[in-house]
Design a protein around this motif. Sequence first.
Motif, PDB file in Angstrom:
ATOM      1  N   VAL A   1      10.366  -2.572  -1.890  1.00 47.33           N
ATOM      2  CA  VAL A   1      11.044  -3.861  -1.708  1.00 47.33           C
ATOM      3  C   VAL A   1      12.505  -3.735  -2.132  1.00 47.33           C
ATOM      4  O   VAL A   1      13.408  -4.218  -1.438  1.00 47.33           O
ATOM      5  CB  VAL A   1      10.318  -4.972  -2.493  1.00 47.33           C
ATOM      6  N   VAL A   2      12.752  -3.055  -3.245  1.00 47.20           N
ATOM      7  CA  VAL A   2      14.133  -2.826  -3.684  1.00 47.20           C
ATOM      8  C   VAL A   2      14.859  -1.958  -2.663  1.00 47.20           C
ATOM      9  O   VAL A   2      16.025  -2.199  -2.336  1.00 47.20           O
ATOM     10  CB  VAL A   2      14.159  -2.179  -5.086  1.00 47.20           C
ATOM     11  N   ALA A   3      14.170  -0.949  -2.131  1.00 56.59           N
ATOM     12  CA  ALA A   3      14.784  -0.072  -1.136  1.00 56.59           C
ATOM     13  C   ALA A   3      15.141  -0.830   0.139  1.00 56.59           C
ATOM     14  O   ALA A   3      16.120  -0.510   0.807  1.00 56.59           O
ATOM     15  CB  ALA A   3      13.842   1.085  -0.813  1.00 56.59           C
ATOM     16  N   MET A   4      14.357  -1.850   0.492  1.00 60.20           N
ATOM     17  CA  MET A   4      14.670  -2.653   1.677  1.00 60.20           C
ATOM     18  C   MET A   4      15.964  -3.448   1.487  1.00 60.20           C
ATOM     19  O   MET A   4      16.719  -3.631   2.431  1.00 60.20           O
ATOM     20  CB  MET A   4      13.521  -3.619   1.981  1.00 60.20           C
ATOM     21  N   PHE A   5      16.194  -3.906   0.269  1.00 59.19           N
ATOM     22  CA  PHE A   5      17.401  -4.693   0.018  1.00 59.19           C
ATOM     23  C   PHE A   5      18.631  -3.825  -0.199  1.00 59.19           C
ATOM     24  O   PHE A   5      19.717  -4.157   0.266  1.00 59.19           O
ATOM     25  CB  PHE A   5      17.199  -5.625  -1.183  1.00 59.19           C
TER      26      PHE A   5
ATOM     27  N   LYS B   1      14.653   6.496  -3.767  1.00 59.78           N
ATOM     28  CA  LYS B   1      14.679   7.662  -4.638  1.00 59.78           C
ATOM     29  C   LYS B   1      14.197   8.881  -3.869  1.00 59.78           C
ATOM     30  O   LYS B   1      13.276   8.801  -3.063  1.00 59.78           O
ATOM     31  CB  LYS B   1      13.772   7.442  -5.849  1.00 59.78           C
ATOM     32  N   ARG B   2      14.821  10.013  -4.144  1.00 59.65           N
ATOM     33  CA  ARG B   2      14.396  11.265  -3.520  1.00 59.65           C
ATOM     34  C   ARG B   2      13.154  11.763  -4.221  1.00 59.65           C
ATOM     35  O   ARG B   2      13.040  11.696  -5.441  1.00 59.65           O
ATOM     36  CB  ARG B   2      15.479  12.323  -3.640  1.00 59.65           C
TER      37      ARG B   2
ATOM     38  N   MET C   1       0.814  -1.204   0.000  1.00 61.95           N
ATOM     39  CA  MET C   1       0.000   0.000   0.000  1.00 61.95           C
ATOM     40  C   MET C   1       0.860   1.272   0.000  1.00 61.95           C
ATOM     41  O   MET C   1       0.620   2.196  -0.778  1.00 61.95           O
ATOM     42  CB  MET C   1      -0.929   0.002   1.223  1.00 61.95           C
ATOM     43  N   VAL C   2       1.873   1.304   0.845  1.00 66.23           N
ATOM     44  CA  VAL C   2       2.747   2.477   0.902  1.00 66.23           C
ATOM     45  C   VAL C   2       3.562   2.594  -0.384  1.00 66.23           C
ATOM     46  O   VAL C   2       3.815   3.699  -0.873  1.00 66.23           O
ATOM     47  CB  VAL C   2       3.653   2.418   2.150  1.00 66.23           C
ATOM     48  N   SER C   3       3.952   1.473  -0.952  1.00 67.31           N
ATOM     49  CA  SER C   3       4.695   1.496  -2.210  1.00 67.31           C
ATOM     50  C   SER C   3       3.853   2.095  -3.329  1.00 67.31           C
ATOM     51  O   SER C   3       4.348   2.876  -4.144  1.00 67.31           O
ATOM     52  CB  SER C   3       5.133   0.082  -2.572  1.00 67.31           C
ATOM     53  N   ILE C   4       2.579   1.766  -3.349  1.00 70.15           N
ATOM     54  CA  ILE C   4       1.680   2.333  -4.353  1.00 70.15           C
ATOM     55  C   ILE C   4       1.444   3.812  -4.079  1.00 70.15           C
ATOM     56  O   ILE C   4       1.461   4.635  -4.990  1.00 70.15           O
ATOM     57  CB  ILE C   4       0.356   1.548  -4.388  1.00 70.15           C
TER      58      ILE C   4
END
Length: 93
Positions: free
Chosen positions: A64-68, A73-74, A54-57
């Motif tokens: 998920v990419v940011a977690m890894f 992205k700013r 939900m937050v990603s949308i």
Amino acid sequence: MLVASLGLTLISGISGWMQITVRFFGVAWVQVLHTWSSYALLALAAVHVLGVAMVSIMQRQNLVVAMFTGKKKRRSLGRAYGPDKVLHSSKDA
């Protein structure tokens, strides 16, 4: 949520270990505790995944990419907040 998931993991692990000991093998409350703590942990995991989606949308970013990677992205402020779009009070006009 972190404390709840760690607590449920601990409860589920200990009650699962208790089920294979001679003293608590076949004891109903240990089996019930293990079952319900495991289901609650699965429910928390599902809520977490739905929250990330939900937050990603909402943010239009792949969290998920940011977690890894640890990089996100700013967000730009966009045109509405550029130097030529500064709002002045009525006193300045």
